[in-house]
Design an enzyme around this catalytic site. Structure first.
Site, PDB file in Angstrom:
ATOM      1  N   LEU A 113       0.866  -1.173   0.000  1.00 40.90           N
ATOM      2  CA  LEU A 113       0.000   0.000   0.000  1.00 40.90           C
ATOM      3  C   LEU A 113       0.899   1.217   0.000  1.00 40.90           C
ATOM      4  O   LEU A 113       1.920   1.248   0.699  1.00 40.90           O
ATOM      5  CB  LEU A 113      -0.903   0.023   1.236  1.00 40.90           C
ATOM      6  CG  LEU A 113      -2.063  -0.972   1.291  1.00 40.90           C
ATOM      7  CD1 LEU A 113      -2.774  -0.870   2.625  1.00 40.90           C
ATOM      8  CD2 LEU A 113      -3.037  -0.726   0.154  1.00 40.90           C
ATOM      9  N   ASP A 114       0.524   2.220  -0.752  1.00 37.11           N
ATOM     10  CA  ASP A 114       1.303   3.454  -0.780  1.00 37.11           C
ATOM     11  C   ASP A 114       1.398   4.028   0.627  1.00 37.11           C
ATOM     12  O   ASP A 114       0.524   3.800   1.475  1.00 37.11           O
ATOM     13  CB  ASP A 114       0.625   4.454  -1.721  1.00 37.11           C
ATOM     14  CG  ASP A 114       1.498   5.652  -1.990  1.00 37.11           C
ATOM     15  OD1 ASP A 114       2.479   5.521  -2.728  1.00 37.11           O
ATOM     16  OD2 ASP A 114       1.199   6.715  -1.410  1.00 37.11           O
ATOM     17  N   SER A 115       2.456   4.794   0.892  1.00 37.56           N
ATOM     18  CA  SER A 115       2.666   5.317   2.242  1.00 37.56           C
ATOM     19  C   SER A 115       1.515   6.194   2.712  1.00 37.56           C
ATOM     20  O   SER A 115       1.215   6.250   3.910  1.00 37.56           O
ATOM     21  CB  SER A 115       3.985   6.093   2.316  1.00 37.56           C
ATOM     22  OG  SER A 115       3.957   7.203   1.437  1.00 37.56           O
ATOM     23  N   ASP A 116       0.841   6.906   1.795  1.00 40.58           N
ATOM     24  CA  ASP A 116      -0.268   7.746   2.225  1.00 40.58           C
ATOM     25  C   ASP A 116      -1.622   7.069   2.059  1.00 40.58           C
ATOM     26  O   ASP A 116      -2.669   7.720   2.088  1.00 40.58           O
ATOM     27  CB  ASP A 116      -0.250   9.104   1.511  1.00 40.58           C
ATOM     28  CG  ASP A 116      -0.208   8.979  -0.004  1.00 40.58           C
ATOM     29  OD1 ASP A 116      -0.168   7.841  -0.506  1.00 40.58           O
ATOM     30  OD2 ASP A 116      -0.204  10.014  -0.680  1.00 40.58           O
ATOM     31  N   GLU A 134      -1.399  -0.247  -4.757  1.00 40.10           N
ATOM     32  CA  GLU A 134      -0.943   1.081  -4.361  1.00 40.10           C
ATOM     33  C   GLU A 134       0.505   0.966  -3.888  1.00 40.10           C
ATOM     34  O   GLU A 134       0.804   1.026  -2.702  1.00 40.10           O
ATOM     35  CB  GLU A 134      -1.828   1.639  -3.233  1.00 40.10           C
ATOM     36  CG  GLU A 134      -3.256   1.867  -3.660  1.00 40.10           C
ATOM     37  CD  GLU A 134      -3.413   3.032  -4.596  1.00 40.10           C
ATOM     38  OE1 GLU A 134      -2.755   4.056  -4.409  1.00 40.10           O
ATOM     39  OE2 GLU A 134      -4.189   2.927  -5.538  1.00 40.10           O
TER      40      GLU A 134
END
Length: 273
Positions: free
Chosen positions: A110-113, A269
């Site tokens: 998953l993307d950091s944000d 993501e």
């Protein structure tokens, strides 16, 4: 019925050790034809299996026979990289795996944000299958976006868009509730594993993402698990996940643990900062 082997452990003992049922009840399940070994119904109580090789299912639900395998659900917070290490010292997943004795790694990213459901495991075979591009496991996201989302916009997402890296379509998309203070909440389900795909899709229809949470990964649901919390999968959840991964035609090549960074193949993501 499978050919009986003189090696391995008795099937009813293996089922009991896996927590399916007591040995006596396991014998009843076998006699009733409710147990399969490598896809074949076994009714002979003298059947023996190798827990590390043979694939066993009860009532069509796969059973994990290896007690050393662990499967953990994490509600990943924003600001955390989907990696087991970061050379720049940014927050990573080690804070959530330190309490487990096994060497766990993440299935996809998953993307950091982006926050939400991330699967952690030491099962390299399962991780490879679930993260393989051809697997196409579905994921569901809840996105808070700027602008007014309408049913017509959701139909555009489902019909398909042309992005810089090719066409993409949501499996399902719907508006959740009424817009408020210039923002809307939408639910998007898709099976693509392309980089930041949910954000790019919503941006393409004029709905830039403010907040993104993954609520579902295949048969797994985040439920009430708090942000930054972990829990082991239930036996039912694990059975659903293993059953899905064992479907005919699923990828099997290249099985093994991820790279030294502790990450499986890029997912929906991925961390691309």
């Amino acid at each position: 019925m499978t050919e009986l082997s003189h090696e391995g452990e008795r099937l009813q003992k293996v089922l009991a050790a896996a927590g399916v049922a007591s040995r006596r009840v396991s014998e009843q399940l076998i006699a009733a034809g409710r147990v399969t070994v490598n896809g074949v119904v076994v009714t002979e109580l003298g059947s023996r299996v190798d827990p590390l090789v043979d694939k066993v299912a009860v009532d069509g639900s796969a059973v994990q026979l290896d007690p050393d395998k662990r499967y953990v659900m994490l509600n990943k917070p924003t600001g955390v990289l989907s990696s087991m290490s970061d050379e720049r010292g940014r927050p990573d997943l080690r804070a959530f795996t330190a309490e487990y004795p096994e060497r766990l790694f993440n299935v996809g990213r998953l993307d950091s944000d982006t926050s939400g459901l991330l699967l952690l495991t030491n099962d390299g075979e399962l991780a490879h299958v679930l993260a393989h591009p051809s697997f196409g496991v579905t994921k569901t996201y809840i996105a808070t976006v700027t602008g007014t989302a309408t049913p017509a916009t959701m139909r555009r997402l489902e019909a398909g868009l042309e992005l810089d890296d090719g066409p993409i379509a949501a499996d399902r998309a719907r508006v959740v509730g009424e817009p408020s203070r210039g923002r809307s909440i939408v639910e998007v389900t898709l099976h693509s594993g392309r980089n930041r795909i949910v954000r790019r899709m919503l941006d393409a229809v004029g709905l830039p993402v403010v907040e993104l949470v993954r609520r579902q990964f295949g048969p797994l649901h985040l439920g009430t698990l708090g942000v930054g919390r972990t829990r082991d999968l239930t036996r039912v959840e694990l059975g659903q996940l293993l059953t899905l991964s064992r479907e005919p035609g699923r990828p099997r090549s290249g099985i093994g643990a991820p790279d030294a960074a502790g990450t499986a193949m890029d997912d929906d993501e991925s961390d691309s900062e």
